[in-house]
Motif scaffolding. Sequence first.
Motif, PDB file in Angstrom:
ATOM      1  N   ALA A 177      47.889  59.636  -1.678  1.00 42.13           N
ATOM      2  CA  ALA A 177      47.721  60.798  -0.805  1.00 42.13           C
ATOM      3  C   ALA A 177      46.263  60.971  -0.408  1.00 42.13           C
ATOM      4  O   ALA A 177      45.354  60.720  -1.203  1.00 42.13           O
ATOM      5  CB  ALA A 177      48.233  62.057  -1.487  1.00 42.13           C
TER       6      ALA A 177
ATOM      7  N   PHE B 128      43.845  62.842  -9.493  1.00 41.33           N
ATOM      8  CA  PHE B 128      44.800  63.011 -10.584  1.00 41.33           C
ATOM      9  C   PHE B 128      45.776  61.835 -10.592  1.00 41.33           C
ATOM     10  O   PHE B 128      45.660  60.919  -9.781  1.00 41.33           O
ATOM     11  CB  PHE B 128      45.534  64.348 -10.427  1.00 41.33           C
TER      12      PHE B 128
ATOM     13  N   GLU C 299      50.024  60.645 -10.879  1.00 36.09           N
ATOM     14  CA  GLU C 299      51.378  61.151 -10.634  1.00 36.09           C
ATOM     15  C   GLU C 299      52.358  59.999 -10.836  1.00 36.09           C
ATOM     16  O   GLU C 299      52.011  58.847 -10.620  1.00 36.09           O
ATOM     17  CB  GLU C 299      51.447  61.671  -9.198  1.00 36.09           C
TER      18      GLU C 299
ATOM     19  N   ALA D  67      55.956  68.663  -3.335  1.00 32.09           N
ATOM     20  CA  ALA D  67      54.571  68.383  -2.936  1.00 32.09           C
ATOM     21  C   ALA D  67      53.697  69.595  -3.223  1.00 32.09           C
ATOM     22  O   ALA D  67      52.588  69.466  -3.743  1.00 32.09           O
ATOM     23  CB  ALA D  67      54.508  68.007  -1.460  1.00 32.09           C
TER      24      ALA D  67
HETATM   25  C1  OOG Z   1      49.354  65.592  -1.854  1.00 29.93           C
HETATM   26  C2  OOG Z   1      50.421  66.178  -2.712  1.00 29.93           C
HETATM   27  C3  OOG Z   1      51.806  65.708  -2.281  1.00 29.93           C
HETATM   28  C4  OOG Z   1      53.601  64.210  -3.275  1.00 29.93           C
HETATM   29  O1  OOG Z   1      53.857  63.192  -3.924  1.00 29.93           O
HETATM   30  O2  OOG Z   1      54.461  65.059  -3.003  1.00 29.93           O
HETATM   31  C5  OOG Z   1      52.201  64.408  -2.847  1.00 29.93           C
HETATM   32  C6  OOG Z   1      47.959  65.983  -2.230  1.00 29.93           C
HETATM   33  O3  OOG Z   1      47.722  66.581  -3.297  1.00 29.93           O
HETATM   34  O4  OOG Z   1      47.064  65.666  -1.418  1.00 29.93           O
HETATM   35  O5  OOG Z   1      51.469  63.487  -3.000  1.00 29.93           O
END
Ligand code: OOG
Length: 464
Positions: A69, A291, A293, A402
């Motif tokens: 992102a 971060f 994910e 998100a």
């Molecule tokens: C994007 C967050 C959204 C997702 O997986 O839904 C996202 C951000 O924090 O810039 O990456």
Amino acid sequence: MAFISPDTIRKNFSIAMSDMFRQEVPAYGMLVDMVEQINSQTLADDAKLQVSLESTDGVERITEERHGAIRLGTEEELFNMRRLFAVMGMSPVSYYDLSVASIPVHATAFRPVERAALAVNPFRVFTSLLRLDLIKDEKLREDAKEILSTRQIFTARVLELIAQAERDGGLNEADSAEFVSEALETFRWHSKARLDQGLFERLLQAHRLIADVVSFNGPHINHLTPRTLDIDAVQVEMPNRGIDPKAIVEGPPARKCPVLLRQTSFKALNEPVFFKDGEDGWVAGHHTARFGEIEQRGAALTPKGRELYDTLLNDVRGQIRPDGNGSNSEEYMAVLTEVFAAFPDDWAEIRTQELAYFQYYLTEAGLVEIGNNAGRDLDALIADGLVGYAPVVYEDFLPVSAAGIFQSNLGDDQGEEFVFNPNQEMFEKALGAAVLNEFDHYATMEANSIEAILAQFNAVTAAE
Ligand code: OOG
Ligand code: NI
């Protein structure tokens, strides 16, 4: 001079990006290793899953799969980002409005769209554009605009290579290698801010996200997300490895038939940065932006299925809202599971009710009987075991999920409240193109799959 396929350029880029992020954020490397271990364990324990992945997505695709992102500051940045991703065969799909969750951005996801392209490498980038129009403080808005107006997030060479690819219809091997390394520069972390600490603090107060977008030389990739086959196992395992996960897994609960997307993350790191101090001095400070994910992907839902999903999720959120500090996580997960019992958890039922999209394939029995079944309809062929089906994988994102991810890594002091105010037209104007409607696209994939399978039955007889 032969052109390198955009799919190959994307694959090379996604590997280069992952290598860069691994060096910059060591916790990401730990996460990737953990996901790989859990994925191979899950596959070893579940032979059926292995077979079904082989007949649909391909197992290799999953180990390499990532999304990232970025957050952009200006219309021009978004416009050129679309051109950059196009060189790698990535198109904007769907419009996401995050103002609903008091986050002043709207977004799209750049990704490959065709099945063959997804199979080579499904790399996607959730790309947000800051909405300065939502900031109330006029002075702050002007300051932010002014700072953004003088930054150039692309190297001069990558802009040349993009123009060349657009003009010639592709890039050769040497140019595509140079494109990958030049494009990577845009996503790199910059520890030196473009402003002084005073202005940074004011932007932070308006919204942490505004400070993150406006203060630096580029839209640093803020996370890269590997795809796991068992998100609950990773969530439990993170603390054992010294990683602090967010309180809950976003999206639907654990189910026999996974749908859409489940995501969880670990909190953003507090990283040292430098702010401007006088003419050419620097003062040390901190910024939290990057971060980790992980996600687990399930079936793409039809508008009807999505409506049921949204209704159930709203119902859950009406009863309980997950607390950022984890104090009510167990209760939240219990309510989620209870409410989602209303969503059928059996593929045959999901298909009959038209809640998800499916792709169809010839079974072994179908292969034997292919000459004797011309003109029969799909349901009859399925009932006789001649045609099998598997859900189409959801390749997109979820706005509520998100928002939860944004919030968990922005911290609890949210700053200003923004009003619900989607503006797809404004977004597409900046983008310089319309976004693809995800539902139309999945529906076409399903229709093509049905047409192809029926054509196989009909063609054999016709030839005899
Ligand atoms: C994007 C967050 C959204 C997702 O997986 O839904 C996202 C951000 O924090 O810039 O990456
Ligand atoms: Ni993400």
